[in-house]
Design a protein around this motif. Structure first.
Motif, short mmCIF file in Angstrom:
data_model
loop_
_atom_site.label_atom_id
_atom_site.label_comp_id
_atom_site.label_asym_id
_atom_site.label_seq_id
_atom_site.Cartn_x
_atom_site.Cartn_y
_atom_site.Cartn_z
N GLU A 285 -1.60 -76.59 -82.44
CA GLU A 285 -0.52 -77.54 -82.17
C GLU A 285 0.82 -76.83 -82.08
O GLU A 285 1.66 -77.15 -81.23
CB GLU A 285 -0.49 -78.62 -83.27
N ALA A 286 1.03 -75.83 -82.94
CA ALA A 286 2.26 -75.04 -82.88
C ALA A 286 2.37 -74.30 -81.56
O ALA A 286 3.46 -74.15 -81.00
CB ALA A 286 2.31 -74.06 -84.05
N ALA A 287 1.23 -73.82 -81.05
CA ALA A 287 1.24 -73.14 -79.75
C ALA A 287 1.68 -74.10 -78.64
O ALA A 287 2.39 -73.71 -77.71
CB ALA A 287 -0.14 -72.56 -79.45
N ARG A 288 1.28 -75.36 -78.75
CA ARG A 288 1.72 -76.36 -77.78
C ARG A 288 3.21 -76.60 -77.88
O ARG A 288 3.89 -76.78 -76.86
CB ARG A 288 0.95 -77.66 -77.98
N VAL A 289 3.74 -76.61 -79.10
CA VAL A 289 5.18 -76.76 -79.29
C VAL A 289 5.92 -75.62 -78.59
O VAL A 289 6.88 -75.82 -77.85
CB VAL A 289 5.53 -76.79 -80.80
N LEU A 290 5.44 -74.39 -78.82
CA LEU A 290 6.10 -73.21 -78.24
C LEU A 290 5.99 -73.20 -76.73
O LEU A 290 6.86 -72.66 -76.04
CB LEU A 290 5.49 -71.94 -78.83
#
Length: 319
Positions: A285-290
């Motif tokens: 999910e953090a990768a999607r944010v980035l």
């Protein structure tokens, strides 16, 4: 953290030339030298030329707007670099500052400069600057900001004077010396297994979340400040704390001390004064944010240490 100094404003080995500061004759000679360059700053906005710092030669017409002498930033390749406050200049109608906003997108152009030169908010360009310019511009913004807000002696209240080429102020009445301040701030990558904790402060732009952060208090260690801030804002208990990286943050004069904080609990109890929301998210999910494709959390602003820490956590590069 091996990549710590690659953070924006992480430094480029600037020679700060401390030995010159107490030599007025040497400073004056550098101010007149042909290879010297000076960065004007207008009401907190540095001058930019394209995506680089807008360095001007001594004697340029824009520099005549200054009310005080330039401050010495250091030497770059043996050539002096100065900064000067030109806040007395009044921009053309329609180019006023945007008041009361999180980020001021307005730009101001001086008629004596080429079209690509403008005074602009550093937040918007910080990630575009070369490392040398970034270190110099951050230093200039913080140092000139300190002078603007510390014109009077805190011991007796009388006006103080600039000395040491801009790196001190001295009260001519009581003799007290004042030094530029840097406020330490802990910023935490809080993790629990494969998840990290992000928070959102009231008043932030829609969708903006970040790592938790807070000012250190007197008598407090970095580790204690990390545990206190996380507990106060979210109720999450923190165990092991380790240092990752730091970032000078000239908004106006902080040092962001980036830490890894390992959580011993996950239950969130918000302090509504400090945070509007807090969420645990996983690496994917953090990768999607980035990547900028998360449905509710916007991508961190490029250049800020929060995004730097989150990026390296997602890539498993915190060693």
């Amino acid at each position: 953290m091996r990549l710590a100094e690659t953070v924006t404003f992480g430094g480029a080995g600037l020679d700060r030339a401390a030995g010159l500061r107490g030599d007025p004759e040497a400073v004056a000679a550098h101010l007149c030298a042909g290879e010297t360059r000076i960065l004007p700053v207008w009401r907190g906005k540095p001058l930019f030329a394209g995506n680089a710092a807008g360095w001007l030669p001594p004697g340029h017409a824009v520099l005549a707007e200054a009310a005080e002498a330039p401050v010495l930033l250091g030497l770059e390749g043996g050539a002096a670099r100065f900064a000067v406050d030109v806040s007395g200049w009044e921009p053309p109608a329609g180019e006023a500052l945007a008041e009361g906003v999180f980020f001021d997108p307005t730009e101001q152009r001086h008629p004596a400069l080429p079209g690509d030169h403008r005074f602009a908010e550093l937040r918007g360009l910080m990630a575009e600057l070369a490392a040398g310019d970034a270190e110099l511009v951050a230093t200039a913004k913080a140092l000139l900001g300190w002078h603007r807000s510390h014109r009077f002696c805190s011991a007796c209240g009388r006006p103080s004077a600039v000395i040491e080429a801009g790196w001190q102020r001295r009260c001519p009445d009581c003799g007290t010396r004042h030094f530029p301040r840097t406020d330490p701030v802990v910023i935490m990558l809080v993790t629990c297994g494969e998840r990290t904790l992000l928070g959102r402060s009231p008043g932030w732009p829609e969708g903006m979340y970040s790592c938790l952060a807070g000012f250190m208090e007197p008598g407090e260690t970095i580790e204690a400040a990390v545990r206190r801030e996380v507990a106060e804002e979210t109720g999450v208990r923190i165990g092991r704390v380790s240092y990752l990286a730091s970032q000078p943050w000239p908004y106006p004069s902080s040092l962001m001390i980036g830490c890894l904080a390992e959580a011993e609990s996950e239950a969130i109890t918000l302090d509504p004064v400090e945070l509007e929301a807090a969420v645990w998210i996983g690496r994917e999910e953090a990768a999607r944010v980035l990547a900028g494709d998360h449905p509710t959390i916007r991508r961190p602003r490029r250049g800020a240490i929060a995004g730097f820490l989150l990026t390296h956590w997602v890539a498993d590069r915190l060693d």
